[in-house]
Enzyme design. Structure first.
Site, PDB file in Angstrom:
ATOM      1  N   ARG A   1       7.661 111.358 120.710  1.00 34.21           N
ATOM      2  CA  ARG A   1       6.706 112.223 121.423  1.00 34.21           C
ATOM      3  C   ARG A   1       5.883 113.054 120.449  1.00 34.21           C
TER       4      ARG A   1
ATOM      5  N   HIS B   1       3.772 131.042 105.444  1.00 33.44           N
ATOM      6  CA  HIS B   1       3.116 131.481 106.686  1.00 33.44           C
ATOM      7  C   HIS B   1       3.380 130.479 107.793  1.00 33.44           C
TER       8      HIS B   1
ATOM      9  N   TRP C   1       5.807 121.216 106.376  1.00 35.65           N
ATOM     10  CA  TRP C   1       6.375 120.807 107.671  1.00 35.65           C
ATOM     11  C   TRP C   1       5.349 120.085 108.535  1.00 35.65           C
TER      12      TRP C   1
ATOM     13  N   ARG D   1       1.629 122.454 123.187  1.00 36.95           N
ATOM     14  CA  ARG D   1       2.771 123.167 123.800  1.00 36.95           C
ATOM     15  C   ARG D   1       2.921 122.748 125.271  1.00 36.95           C
TER      16      ARG D   1
ATOM     17  N   GLY E   1      34.609 113.242 122.720  1.00 42.71           N
ATOM     18  CA  GLY E   1      34.378 112.751 121.359  1.00 42.71           C
ATOM     19  C   GLY E   1      33.242 111.739 121.294  1.00 42.71           C
TER      20      GLY E   1
ATOM     21  N   GLU F   1       5.671 124.542 117.019  1.00 37.96           N
ATOM     22  CA  GLU F   1       4.705 124.933 118.067  1.00 37.96           C
ATOM     23  C   GLU F   1       4.982 126.339 118.585  1.00 37.96           C
TER      24      GLU F   1
ATOM     25  N   THR G   1       8.036 129.505 117.706  1.00 38.17           N
ATOM     26  CA  THR G   1       9.487 129.572 117.908  1.00 38.17           C
ATOM     27  C   THR G   1       9.800 130.187 119.280  1.00 38.17           C
TER      28      THR G   1
ATOM     29  N   PHE H   1       4.295 141.745 117.552  1.00 38.27           N
ATOM     30  CA  PHE H   1       4.506 140.784 116.472  1.00 38.27           C
ATOM     31  C   PHE H   1       4.739 141.483 115.125  1.00 38.27           C
TER      32      PHE H   1
HETATM   33  P1  TGC Z   1      -4.115 137.232 117.722  1.00 39.81           P
HETATM   34  O1  TGC Z   1      -4.787 138.431 117.103  1.00 39.81           O
HETATM   35  O2  TGC Z   1      -3.252 137.426 118.904  1.00 39.81           O
HETATM   36  O3  TGC Z   1      -5.225 136.144 118.082  1.00 39.81           O
HETATM   37  C1  TGC Z   1      -6.214 135.730 117.158  1.00 39.81           C
HETATM   38  C2  TGC Z   1      -7.322 135.063 117.966  1.00 39.81           C
HETATM   39  O4  TGC Z   1      -6.806 133.893 118.594  1.00 39.81           O
HETATM   40  C3  TGC Z   1      -6.897 134.027 120.030  1.00 39.81           C
HETATM   41  N1  TGC Z   1      -5.686 133.419 120.587  1.00 39.81           N
HETATM   42  C4  TGC Z   1      -5.699 132.224 121.171  1.00 39.81           C
HETATM   43  N2  TGC Z   1      -6.705 131.370 121.430  1.00 39.81           N
HETATM   44  C5  TGC Z   1      -6.389 130.222 122.040  1.00 39.81           C
HETATM   45  N3  TGC Z   1      -5.128 129.912 122.378  1.00 39.81           N
HETATM   46  C6  TGC Z   1      -4.089 130.724 122.139  1.00 39.81           C
HETATM   47  N4  TGC Z   1      -2.840 130.369 122.467  1.00 39.81           N
HETATM   48  C7  TGC Z   1      -4.354 131.953 121.502  1.00 39.81           C
HETATM   49  N5  TGC Z   1      -3.579 132.998 121.086  1.00 39.81           N
HETATM   50  C8  TGC Z   1      -4.419 133.888 120.536  1.00 39.81           C
HETATM   51  C9  TGC Z   1      -7.018 135.510 120.274  1.00 39.81           C
HETATM   52  O5  TGC Z   1      -7.646 135.759 121.508  1.00 39.81           O
HETATM   53  C10 TGC Z   1      -7.855 135.937 119.102  1.00 39.81           C
HETATM   54  O6  TGC Z   1      -9.188 135.517 119.350  1.00 39.81           O
HETATM   55  P2  TGC Z   1     -10.445 136.374 118.794  1.00 39.81           P
HETATM   56  O7  TGC Z   1     -11.638 135.719 119.383  1.00 39.81           O
HETATM   57  O8  TGC Z   1     -10.219 137.778 119.267  1.00 39.81           O
HETATM   58  O9  TGC Z   1     -10.378 136.266 117.314  1.00 39.81           O
HETATM   59  O10 TGC Z   1      -3.324 136.497 116.569  1.00 39.81           O
HETATM   60  P3  TGC Z   1      -2.037 136.926 115.740  1.00 39.81           P
HETATM   61  O11 TGC Z   1      -2.337 136.715 114.304  1.00 39.81           O
HETATM   62  O12 TGC Z   1      -1.556 138.286 116.183  1.00 39.81           O
HETATM   63  O13 TGC Z   1      -0.973 135.791 116.158  1.00 39.81           O
HETATM   64  C11 TGC Z   1      -0.485 135.663 117.409  1.00 39.81           C
HETATM   65  C12 TGC Z   1       0.681 134.626 117.441  1.00 39.81           C
HETATM   66  C13 TGC Z   1       1.891 135.152 116.700  1.00 39.81           C
HETATM   67  C14 TGC Z   1       1.004 134.456 118.901  1.00 39.81           C
HETATM   68  C15 TGC Z   1       0.224 133.284 116.824  1.00 39.81           C
HETATM   69  O14 TGC Z   1       0.004 133.418 115.472  1.00 39.81           O
HETATM   70  C16 TGC Z   1       1.204 132.181 117.050  1.00 39.81           C
HETATM   71  O15 TGC Z   1       1.184 131.523 118.107  1.00 39.81           O
HETATM   72  N6  TGC Z   1       2.110 131.870 116.070  1.00 39.81           N
HETATM   73  C17 TGC Z   1       2.986 130.718 116.127  1.00 39.81           C
HETATM   74  C18 TGC Z   1       2.502 129.684 115.139  1.00 39.81           C
HETATM   75  C19 TGC Z   1       2.673 128.282 115.647  1.00 39.81           C
HETATM   76  O16 TGC Z   1       2.894 128.019 116.814  1.00 39.81           O
HETATM   77  N7  TGC Z   1       2.531 127.330 114.757  1.00 39.81           N
HETATM   78  C20 TGC Z   1       2.575 125.960 115.132  1.00 39.81           C
HETATM   79  C21 TGC Z   1       2.121 125.066 114.010  1.00 39.81           C
HETATM   80  S1  TGC Z   1       1.723 123.427 114.523  1.00 39.81           S
HETATM   81  C22 TGC Z   1       3.194 122.730 114.880  1.00 39.81           C
HETATM   82  O17 TGC Z   1       4.220 123.303 114.894  1.00 39.81           O
HETATM   83  C23 TGC Z   1       3.125 121.295 115.222  1.00 39.81           C
HETATM   84  S2  TGC Z   1       4.632 120.555 115.583  1.00 39.81           S
HETATM   85  C24 TGC Z   1       3.982 119.148 116.204  1.00 39.81           C
HETATM   86  C25 TGC Z   1       4.893 118.133 116.662  1.00 39.81           C
HETATM   87  O18 TGC Z   1       5.492 117.434 115.824  1.00 39.81           O
HETATM   88  O19 TGC Z   1       4.959 117.934 117.927  1.00 39.81           O
HETATM   89  P1  FAD Z   2       9.372 131.753 110.278  1.00 39.50           P
HETATM   90  O1  FAD Z   2       8.029 132.107 110.786  1.00 39.50           O
HETATM   91  O2  FAD Z   2       9.716 132.141 108.881  1.00 39.50           O
HETATM   92  O3  FAD Z   2      10.469 132.311 111.271  1.00 39.50           O
HETATM   93  C1  FAD Z   2      11.845 132.451 110.911  1.00 39.50           C
HETATM   94  C2  FAD Z   2      12.535 133.212 112.045  1.00 39.50           C
HETATM   95  O4  FAD Z   2      11.961 134.527 112.162  1.00 39.50           O
HETATM   96  C3  FAD Z   2      12.366 132.546 113.403  1.00 39.50           C
HETATM   97  O5  FAD Z   2      13.547 132.669 114.147  1.00 39.50           O
HETATM   98  C4  FAD Z   2      11.271 133.358 114.054  1.00 39.50           C
HETATM   99  O6  FAD Z   2      11.342 133.340 115.467  1.00 39.50           O
HETATM  100  C5  FAD Z   2      11.541 134.735 113.501  1.00 39.50           C
HETATM  101  N1  FAD Z   2      10.339 135.567 113.495  1.00 39.50           N
HETATM  102  C6  FAD Z   2       9.172 135.354 112.815  1.00 39.50           C
HETATM  103  N2  FAD Z   2       8.281 136.311 113.101  1.00 39.50           N
HETATM  104  C7  FAD Z   2       8.876 137.135 113.998  1.00 39.50           C
HETATM  105  C8  FAD Z   2       8.460 138.322 114.686  1.00 39.50           C
HETATM  106  N3  FAD Z   2       7.234 138.824 114.540  1.00 39.50           N
HETATM  107  N4  FAD Z   2       9.338 138.917 115.519  1.00 39.50           N
HETATM  108  C9  FAD Z   2      10.578 138.411 115.694  1.00 39.50           C
HETATM  109  N5  FAD Z   2      11.045 137.298 115.080  1.00 39.50           N
HETATM  110  C10 FAD Z   2      10.188 136.676 114.234  1.00 39.50           C
HETATM  111  N6  FAD Z   2       3.436 122.880 111.470  1.00 39.50           N
HETATM  112  C11 FAD Z   2       2.169 122.367 111.425  1.00 39.50           C
HETATM  113  O7  FAD Z   2       1.217 123.075 111.108  1.00 39.50           O
HETATM  114  N7  FAD Z   2       1.954 121.048 111.717  1.00 39.50           N
HETATM  115  C12 FAD Z   2       2.956 120.208 112.056  1.00 39.50           C
HETATM  116  O8  FAD Z   2       2.710 119.021 112.337  1.00 39.50           O
HETATM  117  C13 FAD Z   2       4.295 120.717 112.094  1.00 39.50           C
HETATM  118  N8  FAD Z   2       5.343 119.880 112.352  1.00 39.50           N
HETATM  119  C14 FAD Z   2       6.632 120.362 112.231  1.00 39.50           C
HETATM  120  C15 FAD Z   2       7.705 119.471 112.298  1.00 39.50           C
HETATM  121  C16 FAD Z   2       9.005 119.939 112.126  1.00 39.50           C
HETATM  122  C17 FAD Z   2      10.145 118.969 112.143  1.00 39.50           C
HETATM  123  C18 FAD Z   2       9.255 121.325 111.919  1.00 39.50           C
HETATM  124  C19 FAD Z   2      10.652 121.856 111.767  1.00 39.50           C
HETATM  125  C20 FAD Z   2       8.196 122.197 111.851  1.00 39.50           C
HETATM  126  C21 FAD Z   2       6.867 121.735 111.983  1.00 39.50           C
HETATM  127  N9  FAD Z   2       5.771 122.588 111.823  1.00 39.50           N
HETATM  128  C22 FAD Z   2       4.487 122.091 111.790  1.00 39.50           C
HETATM  129  C23 FAD Z   2       5.998 123.992 111.437  1.00 39.50           C
HETATM  130  C24 FAD Z   2       6.429 124.903 112.580  1.00 39.50           C
HETATM  131  O9  FAD Z   2       5.358 125.186 113.426  1.00 39.50           O
HETATM  132  C25 FAD Z   2       7.025 126.164 111.968  1.00 39.50           C
HETATM  133  O10 FAD Z   2       8.280 125.805 111.417  1.00 39.50           O
HETATM  134  C26 FAD Z   2       7.172 127.277 112.987  1.00 39.50           C
HETATM  135  O11 FAD Z   2       5.910 127.755 113.404  1.00 39.50           O
HETATM  136  C27 FAD Z   2       8.006 128.454 112.436  1.00 39.50           C
HETATM  137  O12 FAD Z   2       7.597 128.820 111.159  1.00 39.50           O
HETATM  138  P2  FAD Z   2       8.677 128.979 109.988  1.00 39.50           P
HETATM  139  O13 FAD Z   2       9.494 127.754 109.947  1.00 39.50           O
HETATM  140  O14 FAD Z   2       7.951 129.376 108.758  1.00 39.50           O
HETATM  141  O15 FAD Z   2       9.624 130.142 110.457  1.00 39.50           O
END
Ligand code: TGC
Ligand code: FAD
Length: 392
Positions: A97, A143, A169, A251, A348, A371, A373, A391
């Protein structure tokens, strides 16, 4: 793995809310998973290999860009259909997926939504057909939850940018032909760009030693003075809302996908509980096991209702990012708890590759982290209901 005897579970007759087309799509993906995925997934995970032959099959069943318009090679389907496809794929394996959701929501979606017409025409049909695979580079070594702190950067050199930095990652990175990368410009504004394999200074080392998502290839993206032509910049978005907008779509897909993994665990546990005899009767006849099974189907049903409603809102363009966060967080946690309970019901045998349970459980440990945590999604809900960000 033993023969795949999976049957879907629909306690609240939710099929009545689906169209004939939805059901047809679901059954064709389920059939493909049973035929092409289940027989080899256990071996692929044990060997930590992504079976490349899945790419062609995923393209053929329409898993790449289901909701991208047909004129760009996509399926032109609605969001419920996208969700059902993710559900059936994750029923097979979360890594499978992942491959499809990265390609659809994190590569095709940003090119379609933020790209120029030339970029759409150049990349989308090839991504839909699987001729080209993509990955998404947001997370950096320092980050993860806070992508706004990223240090990857571009410098303007006239007709091109010079890109430096590293991403970590990254799903699909080791074999991707292109990467949608997010980096800061000289004003500190996050920009999206398409980086192509073969560009000088761009490498994608594979990440080894994972205990989770072993059938999905993960790697780094390293940029050492990579020349990125200006026509590769996504012109129609600036700032963190660009990558976060893509995450909404991914998500959402995950919130459906994990129901597939949960149903697979429940399905296996239910069958095992009726077949396994201890103390002279099936273990499903003991109250302790029934409690587990009853709670499992209750939680699956609640998750199904949540995602179906979310899909309706998404089809209408009304689903908010915070609603998506709630569904992702609730459903991944639900699936992980069910995997843990199902593992116990199998005794088991639950730790072996004879059953899909342990593999799902280990996969879901990644899904609850990537995507956003579990904690971050809780904070998003907290911010939404109070209006106060916690945050920092
Ligand atoms: P913040 O100040 O809240 O927002 C900055 C700007 O972004 C806008 N915004 C959004 N827009 C669209 N969709 C959303 N979900 C949005 N959330 C916020 C917001 O309105 C603002 O816009 P503007 O116009 O005012 O500039 O940002 P922040 O820096 O305080 O961060 C908020 C936080 C912590 C929620 C965000 O950074 C976050 O979601 N962090 C988690 C990071 C994450 O999910 N990483 C994923 C990486 S990719 C991945 O994991 C792929 S795995 C794929 C797979 O294998 O399936
Ligand atoms: P951290 O941000 O260091 O977090 C560590 C712990 O601290 C977590 O428990 C978290 O919840 C907690 N924490 C962090 N901030 C706060 C806060 N403000 N308050 C309270 N608790 C907090 N990323 C991509 O860009 N593209 C991809 O394709 C992708 N694929 C992935 C595939 C795999 C198998 C994995 C494991 C990860 C992938 N990721 C990808 C990265 C993924 O999105 C990150 O691992 C995730 O966003 C968390 O970041 P981190 O691992 O640095 O953890």
């Amino acid at each position: 793995m033993a023969t795949d005897r999976f049957q879907g579970h629909d306690y609240y007759l939710m099929d009545e809310l689906l169209t004939e087309e939805h059901k047809l799509i679901r059954s064709s993906v389920r059939d493909w998973v049973k035929k092409e995925v289940s027989p080899i997934v256990e071996d692929a995970c044990q060997k930590a290999e992504f079976p490349k032959q899945w790419i062609k099959g995923l393209a053929e069943i329409g898993a790449f860009g289901p909701y991208i318009p047909e004129e760009y090679g996509g399926g032109g389907l609605d969001q419920i259909a996208y969700g059902l496809i993710m559900q059936e794929l994750e029923r097979g394996d979360s890594g499978l997926r992942s491959t499809a959701s990265v390609q659809s929501s994190l590569v095709m979606y940003p090119i379609y939504t933020y790209g120029s017409e030339e970029q759409r025409k150049k990349y989308l049909p090839k991504l839909a057909s699987g001729e080209m695979m993509g990955c998404f580079g947001l997370t950096e070594p320092d980050h993860g939850s806070n992508p706004n702190g990223m240090v990857s950067n571009i410098k303007d050199k006239g007709d091109h940018f010079i890109l430096n930095g590293a991403k970590m990652w990254i799903s699909n990175a080791p074999f991707a032909d292109i990467a949608v990368v997010w980096a800061k410009d000289e004003q500190g504004i996050i920009r999206g760009m398409i980086v192509e394999r073969g560009m000088k200074g761009f490498s994608t080392p594979e990440t080894h030693g994972k205990w989770s998502l072993r059938a999905s290839a993960t790697g780094e993206l390293v940029f050492d003075n990579v020349i990125v032509p200006k026509e590769n910049i996504l012109p129609n978005v600036k700032g963190l809302k660009g990558p976060l907008g893509c995450l909404n779509s991914a998500r959402y897909g995950i919130s459906w996908g994990v129901i597939g993994a949960a149903m697979d665990c429940y399905d296996s546990a239910l069958r095992y509980s009726k077949e396994r005899i201890q103390f002279g009767k099936p273990i499903g006849g003991f109250q302790l096991q029934q409690k587990k099974l009853a709670e499992m189907i209750t939680e699956i049903t609640k998750a199904q209702l949540l995602t179906w409603r979310l899909g309706v809102l998404k089809n209408e363009g009304r689903a908010t990012p915070a609603q998506i966060s709630m569904a992702k967080r609730n459903n991944v946690n639900m699936a992980l708890q069910i995997a843990r309970e199902a593992r116990q019901i199998h005794g088991g045998m639950g730790i072996t590759g004879e059953f899909p349970i342990m593999r799902h459980m280990m996969n879901l440990e990644s899904v609850i982290t990537y995507e956003g945590t579990h904690d971050i999604h809780l904070l998003i809900t907290g911010m939404d209901v109070t209006g106060i960000a916690a945050f920092e």
